[in-house]
Design a protein around this motif. Structure first.
Motif, mmCIF file in Angstrom:
data_model
loop_
_atom_site.group_PDB
_atom_site.id
_atom_site.type_symbol
_atom_site.label_atom_id
_atom_site.label_comp_id
_atom_site.label_asym_id
_atom_site.label_seq_id
_atom_site.Cartn_x
_atom_site.Cartn_y
_atom_site.Cartn_z
ATOM 1 N N HIS A 83 9.794 -16.516 11.938
ATOM 2 C CA HIS A 83 10.893 -17.471 12.028
ATOM 3 C C HIS A 83 11.532 -17.415 13.409
ATOM 4 C CE1 HIS A 83 10.370 -17.410 7.713
ATOM 5 N NE2 HIS A 83 10.725 -16.131 7.652
ATOM 6 N N ASP B 47 15.106 -22.137 13.078
ATOM 7 C CA ASP B 47 14.825 -22.106 11.646
ATOM 8 C C ASP B 47 16.000 -21.603 10.817
ATOM 9 O OD1 ASP B 47 12.090 -22.958 11.818
ATOM 10 O OD2 ASP B 47 11.584 -20.968 12.578
ATOM 11 N N ARG C 155 16.958 -22.818 7.227
ATOM 12 C CA ARG C 155 15.808 -23.457 6.566
ATOM 13 C C ARG C 155 15.234 -22.539 5.499
ATOM 14 N NH1 ARG C 155 11.093 -25.021 10.307
ATOM 15 N NH2 ARG C 155 10.432 -26.068 8.379
ATOM 16 N N LYS D 174 12.711 -20.154 3.989
ATOM 17 C CA LYS D 174 11.742 -19.299 4.672
ATOM 18 C C LYS D 174 10.309 -19.747 4.413
ATOM 19 C CE LYS D 174 14.326 -14.956 5.002
ATOM 20 N NZ LYS D 174 14.368 -13.534 4.596
ATOM 21 N N GLU E 12 9.141 -22.764 4.031
ATOM 22 C CA GLU E 12 8.818 -23.896 4.906
ATOM 23 C C GLU E 12 8.654 -23.444 6.350
ATOM 24 O OE1 GLU E 12 11.566 -27.070 4.590
ATOM 25 O OE2 GLU E 12 11.323 -27.320 2.420
ATOM 26 N N SER E 13 9.571 -22.593 6.805
ATOM 27 C CA SER E 13 9.500 -22.094 8.181
ATOM 28 C C SER E 13 8.208 -21.329 8.404
ATOM 29 C CB SER E 13 10.706 -21.192 8.467
ATOM 30 O OG SER E 13 10.569 -20.512 9.690
ATOM 31 N N ASN F 159 5.128 -23.627 8.530
ATOM 32 C CA ASN F 159 5.004 -24.317 9.822
ATOM 33 C C ASN F 159 4.380 -23.412 10.873
ATOM 34 O OD1 ASN F 159 6.124 -26.590 8.714
ATOM 35 N ND2 ASN F 159 8.090 -26.420 9.771
ATOM 36 N N SER F 160 4.802 -22.154 10.889
ATOM 37 C CA SER F 160 4.248 -21.211 11.863
ATOM 38 C C SER F 160 2.770 -20.956 11.600
ATOM 39 C CB SER F 160 5.021 -19.892 11.822
ATOM 40 O OG SER F 160 6.369 -20.073 12.208
#
Length: 393
Positions: free
Chosen positions: A86, A90, A93, A95, A97-98, A101-102
């Motif tokens: 994160h 972020d 947001r 966690k 979803e974050s 994305n990563s």
């Protein structure tokens, strides 16, 4: 001991995948066959925090085809010291979803499945059943026992890790080939005996050390290479920079995987089994709890009481409620501090969130301080509802 590969290989690797994973492919023990197995693998990470962060990132980079993320929390600024998946943008947001994305940024060939929920008795079988391997990055005993029991009942292996301050542990639990978590820890520690990372702290980089061991073990299991930590506990001391490997044997009397085990369903109430607060503390806080706002009202009205902070000195240096004096919980439980407490005024206890102060309250009441109370939510509640200008941690 060596174990057969956990998953079958995928049919093929694309040209782009061959380029991406070339450093794996030229390792004889991994090769094209091993990389195909990683591509075909489905791995679930329970938690996207300190251990989940490096685990998810390196599993993605390694080319695990499907990565599941179970996480219900949101990103807080205090997470960023160790939860490297994160970033600053972020904060606030979810966690899951974050982290997703990563993962997609690291490797677009990975299929990411988000389970934005807390793992519990009602959903654990449905979620675990979708995956070949579980990586446990949880930070509480109730979830650890739940993960273990569900994995044993489903016949699935899982990679476990634990961190605290400068110390870490890691192992692979697979009841079919070795012990389970309950063989190592049949019972959780008494409530309040082992502080959480939120209470005791953790060296941020320790997460990477233990998380990388977890991913290494996952890759070995998925591809069938090396000797995984089944039946062994790896203990790491970052201050001494030492690793110790301790043999762990299956407990013949284990209720889940022992010789005469007949358990076929989850065992009872995990929150109660691993209660954060002892029965004595639960009883002590009945009719002996005030809110942070009530504490402020007492202070404004000049009520005569002694406000005692039962946290540790390092925490007291970070933030404190005005007017409080520091007496760590351990000094109260041992009896060392009891003689220092006044008998002619009411004692008000607080800690970070209310758990430790409840334990200290039980000790005080047992010692005769019948009108003592504690502050629900502790310093965190004070910062949130009374003085948001103070730092939280």
């Amino acid at each position: 001991m060596s174990l057969p590969p956990l998953v079958e290989p995928a049919e093929s690797l694309s040209v782009d995948e061959i380029r991406r994973y070339s450093r794996h492919l030229i390792i004889p023990d991994v090769g094209v066959e091993g990389q195909k197995r990683l591509k075909n693998a489905k791995v679930l990470c329970v938690g996207a925090g300190g251990l989940g962060s490096p685990a998810l990132m390196y599993l993605a980079a390694a080319g695990v085809g499907t990565l599941g993320i179970v996480e219900f929390d949101t990103v807080d600024e205090s997470n960023l010291q160790r939860q490297i998946i994160h970033g600053q943008s972020d904060i606030g947001r979810p966690k899951a979803e974050s982290a997703a994305n990563s993962v997609r940024e690291i490797n677009p060939y990975v299929n990411v499945v988000i389970h934005d929920t807390a793992i519990d008795r009602d959903n654990v079988f449905e979620i675990f059943g979708q995956y070949d391997l579980i990586v446990d990055g949880t930070d509480n005993f109730a979830t650890r026992y739940l993960v273990n029991d569900a994995a044993v009942l489903l016949g699935k292996p899982y990679v476990w890790g634990s961190i605290y301050r400068f110390d870490g542990q890691a192992s692979v639990f697979w009841a079919e080939h070795g012990p389970c978590y309950r063989c190592l820890y049949p019972e959780p520690p008494p409530p309040g005996m082992v502080p959480s990372c939120a209470e005791g702290g953790v060296l941020g980089v320790l997460c990477a050390s233990i998380g990388s061991i977890q991913v290494t073990e996952a890759i070995k299991l998925l591809t069938g290479i090396g000797e995984p930590l089944v039946g062994s506990l790896m203990v790491y001391d970052a201050l001494e920079m030492t690793y110790r490997k301790i043999k762990v044997r299956k407990d013949p009397s284990c209720v889940l995987c022992g010789e005469n085990a007949t358990v076929t369903e989850l065992l009872g109430d995990y929150e109660a089994f691993c209660g954060a607060v002892s029965v004595e503390a639960q009883e002590a806080v009945i009719d002996a709890t005030i809110t942070a706002r009530e504490l402020k009202e007492w202070q404004d009205a000049d009520k005569d009481f002694l406000l005692v902070d039962v946290r540790e000195p390092a925490e007291y240096e970070i933030v404190r409620i005005p007017g409080s004096v520091l007496i760590p919980k351990g000094d109260i439980l041992s009896g060392e501090a009891l003689a220092k407490l006044p008998q002619d005024k009411q004692i008000v206890l607080h800690c970070k969130s209310g758990v430790r102060s409840a334990e200290a309250l039980a000790a005080l009441k047992a010692a005769g301080f019948k009108d003592a109370v504690h502050v629900q939510g502790g310093v965190l509640a004070w910062v949130k509802t009374v003085d948001p200008s103070l730092p939280s941690y």
